[in-house]
Scaffold this motif. Sequence first.
Motif, PDB file in Angstrom:
ATOM      1  N   VAL A 130       0.915  -1.328   0.142  1.00 26.63           N
ATOM      2  CA  VAL A 130      -0.176  -0.266   0.230  1.00 26.63           C
ATOM      3  C   VAL A 130       0.829   1.313  -0.378  1.00 26.63           C
ATOM      4  O   VAL A 130       0.595   2.278  -0.834  1.00 26.63           O
ATOM      5  CB  VAL A 130      -0.982   0.023   1.257  1.00 26.63           C
ATOM      6  CG1 VAL A 130      -1.628   1.240   1.517  1.00 26.63           C
ATOM      7  CG2 VAL A 130      -1.990  -0.981   1.119  1.00 26.63           C
ATOM      8  N   VAL A 131       1.808   1.109   0.662  1.00 30.30           N
ATOM      9  CA  VAL A 131       2.878   2.474   0.769  1.00 30.30           C
ATOM     10  C   VAL A 131       3.593   2.509  -0.640  1.00 30.30           C
ATOM     11  O   VAL A 131       3.575   3.824  -0.969  1.00 30.30           O
ATOM     12  CB  VAL A 131       3.880   2.262   1.987  1.00 30.30           C
ATOM     13  CG1 VAL A 131       4.927   3.291   1.801  1.00 30.30           C
ATOM     14  CG2 VAL A 131       3.196   2.449   3.269  1.00 30.30           C
ATOM     15  N   PHE A 132       4.009   1.484  -1.168  1.00 26.41           N
ATOM     16  CA  PHE A 132       4.743   1.679  -2.590  1.00 26.41           C
ATOM     17  C   PHE A 132       3.771   2.207  -3.389  1.00 26.41           C
ATOM     18  O   PHE A 132       3.989   3.029  -4.450  1.00 26.41           O
ATOM     19  CB  PHE A 132       5.188   0.549  -2.771  1.00 26.41           C
ATOM     20  CG  PHE A 132       6.600   0.168  -2.096  1.00 26.41           C
ATOM     21  CD1 PHE A 132       7.417   1.268  -1.677  1.00 26.41           C
ATOM     22  CD2 PHE A 132       6.833  -1.257  -1.547  1.00 26.41           C
ATOM     23  CE1 PHE A 132       8.360   0.834  -0.948  1.00 26.41           C
ATOM     24  CE2 PHE A 132       7.954  -1.372  -0.927  1.00 26.41           C
ATOM     25  CZ  PHE A 132       8.918  -0.149  -0.583  1.00 26.41           C
ATOM     26  N   GLN A 133       2.367   1.639  -3.590  1.00 24.93           N
ATOM     27  CA  GLN A 133       1.381   2.160  -4.621  1.00 24.93           C
ATOM     28  C   GLN A 133       1.141   3.540  -4.185  1.00 24.93           C
ATOM     29  O   GLN A 133       1.075   4.233  -5.324  1.00 24.93           O
ATOM     30  CB  GLN A 133       0.101   1.205  -4.168  1.00 24.93           C
ATOM     31  CG  GLN A 133       0.395  -0.142  -4.985  1.00 24.93           C
ATOM     32  CD  GLN A 133       0.169  -0.052  -6.457  1.00 24.93           C
ATOM     33  OE1 GLN A 133      -0.330   0.746  -7.169  1.00 24.93           O
ATOM     34  NE2 GLN A 133       1.307  -0.838  -7.113  1.00 24.93           N
ATOM     35  N   ALA A 134       1.192   3.981  -3.050  1.00 24.07           N
ATOM     36  CA  ALA A 134       0.573   5.301  -2.845  1.00 24.07           C
ATOM     37  C   ALA A 134       1.783   6.284  -3.297  1.00 24.07           C
ATOM     38  O   ALA A 134       1.473   7.282  -4.006  1.00 24.07           O
ATOM     39  CB  ALA A 134       0.287   5.533  -1.137  1.00 24.07           C
ATOM     40  N   GLN A 135       2.872   5.859  -3.156  1.00 27.91           N
ATOM     41  CA  GLN A 135       3.950   6.700  -3.460  1.00 27.91           C
ATOM     42  C   GLN A 135       4.045   6.813  -4.900  1.00 27.91           C
ATOM     43  O   GLN A 135       4.464   7.645  -5.694  1.00 27.91           O
ATOM     44  CB  GLN A 135       5.313   6.143  -3.022  1.00 27.91           C
ATOM     45  CG  GLN A 135       6.683   6.738  -3.691  1.00 27.91           C
ATOM     46  CD  GLN A 135       7.469   7.431  -2.492  1.00 27.91           C
ATOM     47  OE1 GLN A 135       7.262   7.237  -1.516  1.00 27.91           O
ATOM     48  NE2 GLN A 135       8.052   8.316  -3.060  1.00 27.91           N
ATOM     49  N   LEU A 136       3.689   5.607  -5.722  1.00 27.55           N
ATOM     50  CA  LEU A 136       3.761   5.631  -7.221  1.00 27.55           C
ATOM     51  C   LEU A 136       2.546   6.578  -7.827  1.00 27.55           C
ATOM     52  O   LEU A 136       2.739   7.117  -8.823  1.00 27.55           O
ATOM     53  CB  LEU A 136       3.426   4.146  -7.662  1.00 27.55           C
ATOM     54  CG  LEU A 136       3.238   3.785  -8.967  1.00 27.55           C
ATOM     55  CD1 LEU A 136       4.585   4.253  -9.798  1.00 27.55           C
ATOM     56  CD2 LEU A 136       2.799   2.590  -9.567  1.00 27.55           C
ATOM     57  N   TRP A 137       1.537   6.504  -7.039  1.00 24.90           N
ATOM     58  CA  TRP A 137       0.288   7.298  -7.636  1.00 24.90           C
ATOM     59  C   TRP A 137       0.508   9.107  -7.148  1.00 24.90           C
ATOM     60  O   TRP A 137       0.003   9.871  -7.708  1.00 24.90           O
ATOM     61  CB  TRP A 137      -0.815   6.962  -7.120  1.00 24.90           C
ATOM     62  CG  TRP A 137      -1.210   5.614  -8.102  1.00 24.90           C
ATOM     63  CD1 TRP A 137      -1.060   4.316  -7.210  1.00 24.90           C
ATOM     64  CD2 TRP A 137      -1.426   5.394  -9.258  1.00 24.90           C
ATOM     65  NE1 TRP A 137      -1.249   3.363  -8.321  1.00 24.90           N
ATOM     66  CE2 TRP A 137      -1.602   4.226  -9.632  1.00 24.90           C
ATOM     67  CE3 TRP A 137      -1.868   6.378 -10.405  1.00 24.90           C
ATOM     68  CZ2 TRP A 137      -1.917   3.610 -10.823  1.00 24.90           C
ATOM     69  CZ3 TRP A 137      -2.299   5.776 -11.466  1.00 24.90           C
ATOM     70  CH2 TRP A 137      -2.337   4.316 -11.828  1.00 24.90           C
TER      71      TRP A 137
END
Length: 92
Positions: free
Chosen positions: A16-23
């Motif tokens: 979730v943290v990596f996806q949030a950073q990606l978006w």
Amino acid sequence: MGKRFFIPAILLMLLVVFQAQLWTGRGSISSVREMEQRLSVQLAKNTLDQASNDQLAAEIKDLQEGLGMVEEKARSELGMVKPNEMFVQITP
């Protein structure tokens, strides 16, 4: 049972943290698109500026090599007329 739940929960949180950073982060997809647009605009501006610089360089070279260019500039921009010449202006 606690360990079986703990590791997948940590992995899911990291995902979730990596996806949030990606978006939404600094290197997000929208940020990269914006930078690509700014880059293409800057490259187009650089091309126009390079053409202008090349034209000015050619003018400088002509001015350094001969007086013909100086006379042409004086006639067109300053309205120079040689002795014994008649200035004629034609209006449409």
